[in-house]
Every structure is written in structure tokens, then in C-alpha cells.
Design a protein around this motif. Structure first.
Motif, PDB file in Angstrom:
ATOM      1  N   ASP A   6      54.003  11.456  46.133  1.00 19.64           N
ATOM      2  CA  ASP A   6      53.363  11.212  47.429  1.00 19.64           C
ATOM      3  C   ASP A   6      53.159  12.532  48.171  1.00 19.64           C
ATOM      4  O   ASP A   6      52.096  12.790  48.742  1.00 19.64           O
ATOM      5  N   LYS A  35      47.790  11.775  36.821  1.00 18.95           N
ATOM      6  CA  LYS A  35      47.923  10.317  36.932  1.00 18.95           C
ATOM      7  C   LYS A  35      46.573   9.650  36.682  1.00 18.95           C
ATOM      8  O   LYS A  35      45.527  10.261  36.857  1.00 18.95           O
ATOM      9  N   ASN A  38      44.507   4.007  38.614  1.00 16.63           N
ATOM     10  CA  ASN A  38      45.304   2.927  39.213  1.00 16.63           C
ATOM     11  C   ASN A  38      46.597   3.472  39.826  1.00 16.63           C
ATOM     12  O   ASN A  38      47.045   3.007  40.872  1.00 16.63           O
ATOM     13  N   GLU A  39      47.199   4.487  39.205  1.00 16.69           N
ATOM     14  CA  GLU A  39      48.402   5.111  39.758  1.00 16.69           C
ATOM     15  C   GLU A  39      48.070   5.877  41.039  1.00 16.69           C
ATOM     16  O   GLU A  39      48.847   5.855  42.000  1.00 16.69           O
ATOM     17  N   LYS A  41      45.689   5.139  43.122  1.00 14.55           N
ATOM     18  CA  LYS A  41      45.474   4.133  44.168  1.00 14.55           C
ATOM     19  C   LYS A  41      46.803   3.647  44.742  1.00 14.55           C
ATOM     20  O   LYS A  41      46.913   3.439  45.954  1.00 14.55           O
ATOM     21  N   HIS A  42      47.805   3.476  43.896  1.00 17.41           N
ATOM     22  CA  HIS A  42      49.132   3.063  44.387  1.00 17.41           C
ATOM     23  C   HIS A  42      49.717   4.119  45.318  1.00 17.41           C
ATOM     24  O   HIS A  42      50.285   3.796  46.362  1.00 17.41           O
ATOM     25  N   ASN A  45      47.834   4.067  48.577  1.00 13.79           N
ATOM     26  CA  ASN A  45      48.247   2.900  49.359  1.00 13.79           C
ATOM     27  C   ASN A  45      49.592   3.134  50.046  1.00 13.79           C
ATOM     28  O   ASN A  45      49.777   2.756  51.199  1.00 13.79           O
ATOM     29  N   ARG A  46      50.538   3.760  49.333  1.00 17.44           N
ATOM     30  CA  ARG A  46      51.833   4.064  49.952  1.00 17.44           C
ATOM     31  C   ARG A  46      51.662   5.025  51.122  1.00 17.44           C
ATOM     32  O   ARG A  46      52.283   4.852  52.178  1.00 17.44           O
TER      33      ARG A  46
END
Length: 83
Positions: A6, A35, A38-39, A41-42, A45-46
Motif C-alpha cells: 500500500d 502485481k 486484480n491485485e 485494484k485490491h 480499494n484499500r
């Protein structure tokens, strides 16, 4: 507290956007982070849920960095050497 990925993503976004005035695409984020989309995007989102970025959840061009740095940890107390 932010995870390493992050913090890395936030740093990439902050630095790239400071130079280019737009957010990087998924292809560049994948190259910089190692990454898959899809990773990524996660992670985005966090960051959005934590209040670091605004994002529509679909296109990277809609990313806006709200808070470029995570909260600072309190400084450790120094021992009083005069006692």
C-alpha cells in the motif's frame, strides 16, 4: 497502518502524478509493483477505504491522491541523561 504494498503504491502514485499530472495506467503500475491488475485494484480499494485516494473503482485516470503520507508514529521518548 498501511501494508508495504500500500505504501509502495501510494509512493508510485504520488511521484508519478507530481511529474505527469495524471495517474499511471494499470500496465505501468503492474510493471512498478510486480502485481497483476486484480491485485492492483485490491490495493487501490484499500487506499480508497483508508482515505488516501479517491477512485471510481474502474479507471486509473480517475485516481486523486488525498493524503500523500501515512500517519506518523510517535517519536520514541528519550531518556533523561541529567538524572
Amino acid at each position: 497502518m498501511l501494508r508495504d504494498i500500500d505504501r509502495k503504491m501510494l509512493a508510485i502514485l504520488r511521484n508519478y502524478m507530481a511529474i505527469h499530472k495524471t495517474a499511471p495506467g494499470f500496465k505501468l503500475l503492474a510493471a512498478k509493483t510486480g502485481k497483476m491488475e486484480n491485485e492492483i485494484k485490491h490495493v487501490l480499494n484499500r487506499l480508497r477505504e483508508a482515505g488516501y485516494i479517491e477512485w471510481d473503482g474502474k479507471y486509473t485516470l480517475t485516481i486523486a491522491v488525498l493524503q500523500a503520507w501515512g500517519p506518523r508514529a510517535p517519536a520514541p521518548a528519550l531518556p533523561n541523561m541529567l538524572d
